[in-house]
Design an enzyme around this catalytic site. Structure first.
Site, PDB file in Angstrom:
ATOM      1  N   LYS A 155       0.843  -1.203   0.000  1.00  0.00           N
ATOM      2  CA  LYS A 155       0.000   0.000   0.000  1.00  0.00           C
ATOM      3  C   LYS A 155       0.874   1.247   0.000  1.00  0.00           C
ATOM      4  CE  LYS A 155      -1.846   2.803   2.879  1.00  0.00           C
ATOM      5  NZ  LYS A 155      -1.944   4.012   2.038  1.00  0.00           N
ATOM      6  N   GLU A 230       9.361   0.836  11.002  1.00  0.00           N
ATOM      7  CA  GLU A 230      10.374   1.886  10.817  1.00  0.00           C
ATOM      8  C   GLU A 230       9.646   3.190  11.097  1.00  0.00           C
ATOM      9  OE1 GLU A 230      13.508   1.330  10.167  1.00  0.00           O
ATOM     10  OE2 GLU A 230      13.336  -0.790   9.665  1.00  0.00           O
ATOM     11  N   CYS A 264      13.169  10.487   8.032  1.00  0.00           N
ATOM     12  CA  CYS A 264      13.208   9.989   9.419  1.00  0.00           C
ATOM     13  C   CYS A 264      14.619  10.045   9.985  1.00  0.00           C
ATOM     14  CB  CYS A 264      12.631   8.586   9.499  1.00  0.00           C
ATOM     15  SG  CYS A 264      13.225   7.496   8.229  1.00  0.00           S
ATOM     16  N   GLU A 355       9.285  15.170  16.510  1.00  0.00           N
ATOM     17  CA  GLU A 355       9.651  15.048  15.101  1.00  0.00           C
ATOM     18  C   GLU A 355       8.818  16.046  14.304  1.00  0.00           C
ATOM     19  OE1 GLU A 355       8.523  11.485  12.705  1.00  0.00           O
ATOM     20  OE2 GLU A 355      10.597  11.504  12.045  1.00  0.00           O
TER      21      GLU A 355
HETATM   22  P1  NDP Z   1       1.232   8.002   8.674  1.00  0.00           P
HETATM   23  O1  NDP Z   1       1.971   7.210   9.678  1.00  0.00           O
HETATM   24  O2  NDP Z   1      -0.186   8.323   8.916  1.00  0.00           O
HETATM   25  O3  NDP Z   1       1.285   7.266   7.242  1.00  0.00           O
HETATM   26  C1  NDP Z   1       2.217   6.292   6.847  1.00  0.00           C
HETATM   27  C2  NDP Z   1       1.509   5.181   6.055  1.00  0.00           C
HETATM   28  O4  NDP Z   1       0.592   4.490   6.926  1.00  0.00           O
HETATM   29  C3  NDP Z   1       0.669   5.693   4.889  1.00  0.00           C
HETATM   30  O5  NDP Z   1       0.692   4.757   3.834  1.00  0.00           O
HETATM   31  C4  NDP Z   1      -0.720   5.756   5.510  1.00  0.00           C
HETATM   32  O6  NDP Z   1      -1.728   5.713   4.555  1.00  0.00           O
HETATM   33  C5  NDP Z   1      -0.711   4.505   6.369  1.00  0.00           C
HETATM   34  N1  NDP Z   1      -1.685   4.505   7.449  1.00  0.00           N
HETATM   35  C6  NDP Z   1      -2.254   5.573   8.079  1.00  0.00           C
HETATM   36  N2  NDP Z   1      -3.128   5.155   9.019  1.00  0.00           N
HETATM   37  C7  NDP Z   1      -3.121   3.799   8.987  1.00  0.00           C
HETATM   38  C8  NDP Z   1      -3.818   2.794   9.720  1.00  0.00           C
HETATM   39  N3  NDP Z   1      -4.679   3.094  10.683  1.00  0.00           N
HETATM   40  N4  NDP Z   1      -3.572   1.507   9.435  1.00  0.00           N
HETATM   41  C9  NDP Z   1      -2.692   1.177   8.469  1.00  0.00           C
HETATM   42  N5  NDP Z   1      -2.007   2.080   7.732  1.00  0.00           N
HETATM   43  C10 NDP Z   1      -2.213   3.380   7.997  1.00  0.00           C
HETATM   44  O7  NDP Z   1       2.035   9.323   8.420  1.00  0.00           O
HETATM   45  P2  NDP Z   1       1.430  10.716   7.872  1.00  0.00           P
HETATM   46  O8  NDP Z   1       1.424  10.664   6.430  1.00  0.00           O
HETATM   47  O9  NDP Z   1       0.131  11.047   8.503  1.00  0.00           O
HETATM   48  O10 NDP Z   1       2.515  11.736   8.419  1.00  0.00           O
HETATM   49  C11 NDP Z   1       2.346  12.296   9.690  1.00  0.00           C
HETATM   50  C12 NDP Z   1       3.660  12.420  10.416  1.00  0.00           C
HETATM   51  O11 NDP Z   1       4.249  11.143  10.532  1.00  0.00           O
HETATM   52  C13 NDP Z   1       4.704  13.227   9.687  1.00  0.00           C
HETATM   53  O12 NDP Z   1       4.579  14.572   9.927  1.00  0.00           O
HETATM   54  C14 NDP Z   1       5.986  12.659  10.265  1.00  0.00           C
HETATM   55  O13 NDP Z   1       6.257  13.261  11.501  1.00  0.00           O
HETATM   56  C15 NDP Z   1       5.650  11.227  10.476  1.00  0.00           C
HETATM   57  N6  NDP Z   1       6.146  10.359   9.403  1.00  0.00           N
HETATM   58  C16 NDP Z   1       7.292   9.700   9.621  1.00  0.00           C
HETATM   59  C17 NDP Z   1       7.826   8.904   8.646  1.00  0.00           C
HETATM   60  C18 NDP Z   1       9.090   8.188   8.878  1.00  0.00           C
HETATM   61  O14 NDP Z   1       9.612   7.576   7.959  1.00  0.00           O
HETATM   62  N7  NDP Z   1       9.619   8.228  10.074  1.00  0.00           N
HETATM   63  C19 NDP Z   1       7.190   8.764   7.328  1.00  0.00           C
HETATM   64  C20 NDP Z   1       5.949   9.500   7.210  1.00  0.00           C
HETATM   65  C21 NDP Z   1       5.480  10.267   8.222  1.00  0.00           C
HETATM   66  P3  NDP Z   1      -2.373   7.056   3.921  1.00  0.00           P
HETATM   67  O15 NDP Z   1      -1.304   8.096   3.946  1.00  0.00           O
HETATM   68  O16 NDP Z   1      -2.739   6.654   2.568  1.00  0.00           O
HETATM   69  O17 NDP Z   1      -3.515   7.362   4.806  1.00  0.00           O
END
Ligand code: NDP
Length: 453
Positions: A155, A230, A264, A355
């Site tokens: 996904k 991660e 990250c 973060e």
């Molecule tokens: P999320 O953790 O919400 O998203 C990461 C992935 O998880 C996306 O594919 C998202 O789908 C999916 N996801 C969201 N909710 C669920 C759920 N309940 N069950 C299963 N999968 C889910 O990150 P955000 O995009 O909301 O970013 C928010 C904050 O997260 C950022 O500001 C940053 O601080 C942090 N972040 C950290 C990352 C890292 O690598 N450390 C990467 C991304 C974000 P979809 O987006 O399609 O809803």
């Protein structure tokens, strides 16, 4: 009924494409297809599986320009980064193509027989990818998962599905059988959540925020489903007075503002030894102001826009009265935030602890080695970090003392596909890349053969 939604170019705010998001029923159907494909994929001979992964790697390399172009448009990544990311997928696939013929078990001495261990695939693996590095994070998951004989449902993030969709097509063109690598665009709360609850998915590999990661871990616990995480980071860049301060200041912007700080591993907390603090800040101001935030298509771009309006607003909420100086950013359409340097009051500051995931860095002084280690470890996270020193003994001591999964001495590098990557503390669970990743996608089976019957 599934819906379509607009995918937006974050540098222009224009619609790039419309994408269909999968429903729960459609997600279940793809999971069933992956389960059916697992029966034959796990039995493909090591030689053939290796060759198929090599063919997939070559196909990705042939399409690097196309993939990079898609990523620049969909994610606002600089051209240099986007090409590196496409190449990274090809390199990861090529690296793991060596695995099927080398997935060794052990022979353990026992009385009365022979004892052998086997590394067996887990089954259908669900990979949930965030928007910050859509190509590499997808590739790190499916490279290791496919090589070890699993099938994959992947996904992508809703904001950035386009390169993953194309990679799925390239896999088929390269001869990877139908059903082995399945890309399922859609909402995290629908498609991602279904990977957790559908029992046919036997393992979830999640990259994203720590909050969502905790929920996924709790959901997986219901079925004792295998899970790797991660998650977030708040990595320290520790600069000692024995290092060339001008050089440390010149490299610091790249360590935190690359990918507009949406990384990250970004070194978002800079710790500078007190007696060279002012000198560092003087040079750092010059290097931050020279760091170019501009149209990501330009070869000169150091960083592009943030991914979305929401992310821009979140990042801006951290830019308070503690700003020391800022670089520049384009005005007009696009989600732009300039490189920003904060001088927080102390380590309790929100901007120091949380973060931010944008081009914002905080700087604080430290007195000595012990103080630097204590401040670096004062975080719920432990993903990455850098240590700048000319003293070999100190480099070794501090590298061993900082609670973090990936450290670099006198550089800001974090990720090589043949070395392990992952976090301590709330930065994650398990490791991606390198040989360690193979354990994340296999079960160990132990078989005893009685030789005395
Ligand atoms: P999320 O953790 O919400 O998203 C990461 C992935 O998880 C996306 O594919 C998202 O789908 C999916 N996801 C969201 N909710 C669920 C759920 N309940 N069950 C299963 N999968 C889910 O990150 P955000 O995009 O909301 O970013 C928010 C904050 O997260 C950022 O500001 C940053 O601080 C942090 N972040 C950290 C990352 C890292 O690598 N450390 C990467 C991304 C974000 P979809 O987006 O399609 O809803």
């Amino acid at each position: 009924m599934s819906n379509t939604y607009d995918v937006i170019n974050p540098a222009t705010e224009q619609v790039v494409k419309q994408v269909r998001e999968a429903t729960v029923e459609e997600t279940d159907a793809v999971i069933a297809k992956a389960a059916a494909a697992f029966k034959s994929w796990r039995n493909v001979t090591p030689y053939d599986r290796s060759n198929l992964l090599r063919a997939f790697s070559n196909k990705v390399r042939e399409h690097r320009e196309e993939l990079a172009k898609i990523e620049i448009e969909n994610s606002g990544h600089t051209r240099g980064n986007a090409l590196w990311e496409a190449d990274n997928v090809a390199n990861v696939l090529n690296y793991y193509a060596g695995v099927p013929e080398r997935l060794y078990g052990r022979q353990i001495p026992v009385a009365g027989g022979v004892d052998i261990t086997f590394k067996e695939p887990i089954g259908v693996v669900g990979i949930i990818v965030p928007w910050n590095f859509p190509m590499p994070i997808a590739g790190w998951g499916f490279g290791a998962a496919l090589a070890t004989g699993n099938t994959v449902v992947l996904k992508p993030a809703e904001l950035t599905p386009l390169t993953a969709i194309r990679l799925g097509e390239l896999a088929l063109e390269a001869g990877i059988p139908e059903g082995v690598l399945n890309v399922v665009p859609g909402k995290g709360s629908v498609v991602g959540a279904r990977f957790v609850t559908n029992p046919t998915v036997r393992k979830v590999s999640f990259t994203g925020s720590t909050t969502v990661g905790k929920g996924i871990m709790a959901g997986c616990a219901e079925q004792v489903k295998r899970v790797t995480l991660e998650l977030g980071g708040k990595s320290a860049n520790i600069i000692f007075d024995d290092f060339d301060i001008e050089a440390a200041a010149a490299s610091a912007p790249g360590g935190v503002f690359d990918n507009a700080g949406q990384d990250c591993c970004a070194r978002t907390r800079i710790l500078v030894q007190k007696n060279v603090f002012d000198k560092f800040m003087e040079h750092f101001e010059k290097s931050v102001k020279a760091f170019r935030c501009e149209d990501p298509n330009l070869d000169t771009a150091g960083m592009g826009p943030l991914i979305s309006k929401k992310q821009k607003e979140t990042v801006e909420s951290y830019i308070d009265g503690s700003v020391a100086f800022q670089g520049t950013a384009p005005s007009g359409p696009g989600y732009w935030v300039p490189p920003t340097v904060l001088l927080p009051k102390d380590t309790k500051a929100k901007s120091w602890q949380e973060e931010i995931f944008g081009p914002v860095v905080s700087v604080l002084p430290f007195t000595d080695e012990a103080d630097a280690i204590e401040k670096a470890n004062d975080s719920i996270y432990g993903l990455s970090g850098s240590i700048f020193t000319s003293n070999l003994g100190r480099a070794m001591r501090v590298a061993r003392a900082v609670e973090s999964g990936n450290l670099s001495v006198n550089s800001h590098s974090s990720v090589r596909y043949w070395t392990p990557f992952g976090g301590y503390k709330q930065s994650g669970l398990g490791r991606a890349l390198g040989p360690e990743s193979l354990d994340m996608y296999t079960e160990t089976k132990n078989v005893f053969f009685n030789t005395e019957s």
